[in-house]
Design a protein around this motif. Structure first.
Motif, PDB file in Angstrom:
ATOM      1  N   GLU A  32       5.643  -3.933   0.118  1.00  0.00           N
ATOM      2  CA  GLU A  32       6.736  -4.881   0.315  1.00  0.00           C
ATOM      3  C   GLU A  32       6.737  -5.892  -0.820  1.00  0.00           C
ATOM      4  OE1 GLU A  32       6.509  -6.651   4.186  1.00  0.00           O
ATOM      5  OE2 GLU A  32       6.495  -4.718   5.211  1.00  0.00           O
ATOM      6  N   ALA A  33       7.801  -6.676  -0.929  1.00  0.00           N
ATOM      7  CA  ALA A  33       7.885  -7.726  -1.948  1.00  0.00           C
ATOM      8  C   ALA A  33       6.681  -8.660  -1.822  1.00  0.00           C
ATOM      9  CB  ALA A  33       9.184  -8.499  -1.782  1.00  0.00           C
ATOM     10  N   GLY A  34       6.066  -8.997  -2.936  1.00  0.00           N
ATOM     11  CA  GLY A  34       4.905  -9.884  -2.938  1.00  0.00           C
ATOM     12  C   GLY A  34       3.592  -9.171  -2.673  1.00  0.00           C
ATOM     13  N   GLN A  35       3.653  -7.844  -2.530  1.00  0.00           N
ATOM     14  CA  GLN A  35       2.439  -7.076  -2.284  1.00  0.00           C
ATOM     15  C   GLN A  35       2.192  -6.076  -3.414  1.00  0.00           C
ATOM     16  OE1 GLN A  35       2.928  -5.281   1.652  1.00  0.00           O
ATOM     17  NE2 GLN A  35       1.555  -6.854   2.452  1.00  0.00           N
ATOM     18  N   LYS A  36       1.007  -5.505  -3.400  1.00  0.00           N
ATOM     19  CA  LYS A  36       0.625  -4.449  -4.335  1.00  0.00           C
ATOM     20  C   LYS A  36      -0.056  -3.355  -3.530  1.00  0.00           C
ATOM     21  CE  LYS A  36      -3.782  -6.781  -5.129  1.00  0.00           C
ATOM     22  NZ  LYS A  36      -4.590  -7.546  -6.065  1.00  0.00           N
ATOM     23  N   CYS A  37      -0.150  -2.192  -4.127  1.00  0.00           N
ATOM     24  CA  CYS A  37      -0.951  -1.118  -3.543  1.00  0.00           C
ATOM     25  C   CYS A  37      -2.361  -1.234  -4.100  1.00  0.00           C
ATOM     26  CB  CYS A  37      -0.383   0.248  -3.913  1.00  0.00           C
ATOM     27  SG  CYS A  37       1.122   0.689  -3.034  1.00  0.00           S
ATOM     28  N   ALA A 104      -1.758  -4.895  -0.088  1.00  0.00           N
ATOM     29  CA  ALA A 104      -2.410  -6.205  -0.118  1.00  0.00           C
ATOM     30  C   ALA A 104      -1.502  -7.205  -0.820  1.00  0.00           C
ATOM     31  CB  ALA A 104      -3.739  -6.106  -0.867  1.00  0.00           C
ATOM     32  N   SER A 105      -1.748  -8.487  -0.571  1.00  0.00           N
ATOM     33  CA  SER A 105      -0.981  -9.515  -1.289  1.00  0.00           C
ATOM     34  C   SER A 105      -1.345  -9.445  -2.770  1.00  0.00           C
ATOM     35  CB  SER A 105      -1.286 -10.903  -0.725  1.00  0.00           C
ATOM     36  OG  SER A 105      -2.601 -11.286  -1.071  1.00  0.00           O
ATOM     37  N   GLN A 106      -0.427  -9.887  -3.616  1.00  0.00           N
ATOM     38  CA  GLN A 106      -0.644  -9.821  -5.077  1.00  0.00           C
ATOM     39  C   GLN A 106      -1.930 -10.538  -5.511  1.00  0.00           C
ATOM     40  OE1 GLN A 106       0.803  -8.126  -7.399  1.00  0.00           O
ATOM     41  NE2 GLN A 106       2.657  -7.431  -6.416  1.00  0.00           N
TER      42      GLN A 106
END
Length: 132
Positions: A32-37, A104-106
């Motif tokens: 989602e926006a603001g997240q990373k894999c 996870a969050s950025q």
């Protein structure tokens, strides 16, 4: 356990090869926006005397960050060379490489990965940033 050092977990010798932050999608898995894999690459070797099944409910991961918060597991064990779900039988002494994907969050920094093997009900914790 630590990254790149093999350990025994049920019928498997397991090694967590690497943990990578990926800013965009991994195959069809999109943060989602603001997240990373967060992609965890794992190698397992079947050390049992017989063929053993390997899929996402056989080795269940739990990733936590430096704050102790659990990182969201995307729910799939992916093949190493393609974004397809891994579900296979592994011959005795054979080795397989695969990936777990988390969201996870950025700003999140991953601290430890717990792997629970369902047949033995054993859990091993891998420290991702061991102190030197």
């Amino acid at each position: 356990a630590v990254v790149a050092v093999p350990f025994e977990l049920g019928p498997w010798d397991v090694s967590v090869e690497k943990v990578e932050d990926v800013p965009g999608p991994v195959g069809d898995l999109s943060p989602e926006a603001g997240q990373k894999c967060v992609v965890v690459t794992v190698v397992v070797k079947n050390v049992s005397k017989s063929e053993t099944g390997l899929h996402s409910s056989m080795i269940v991961p739990k990733l936590t960050d430096e704050d102790g918060s659990e990182v969201s597991f995307a729910g799939y064990m992916l093949k190493n060379t393609s974004p397809e779900s891994l579900n296979m039988s592994v011959e005795s002494e054979a080795q397989v490489r695969f990936r777990f994907v988390f969201y996870a969050s950025q700003s999140s920094k991953q601290a430890k990965l717990a792997l629970r093997e369902q047949l033995s009900e054993r859990t091993i914790v891998v420290m991702l940033n061991p102190t030197k």
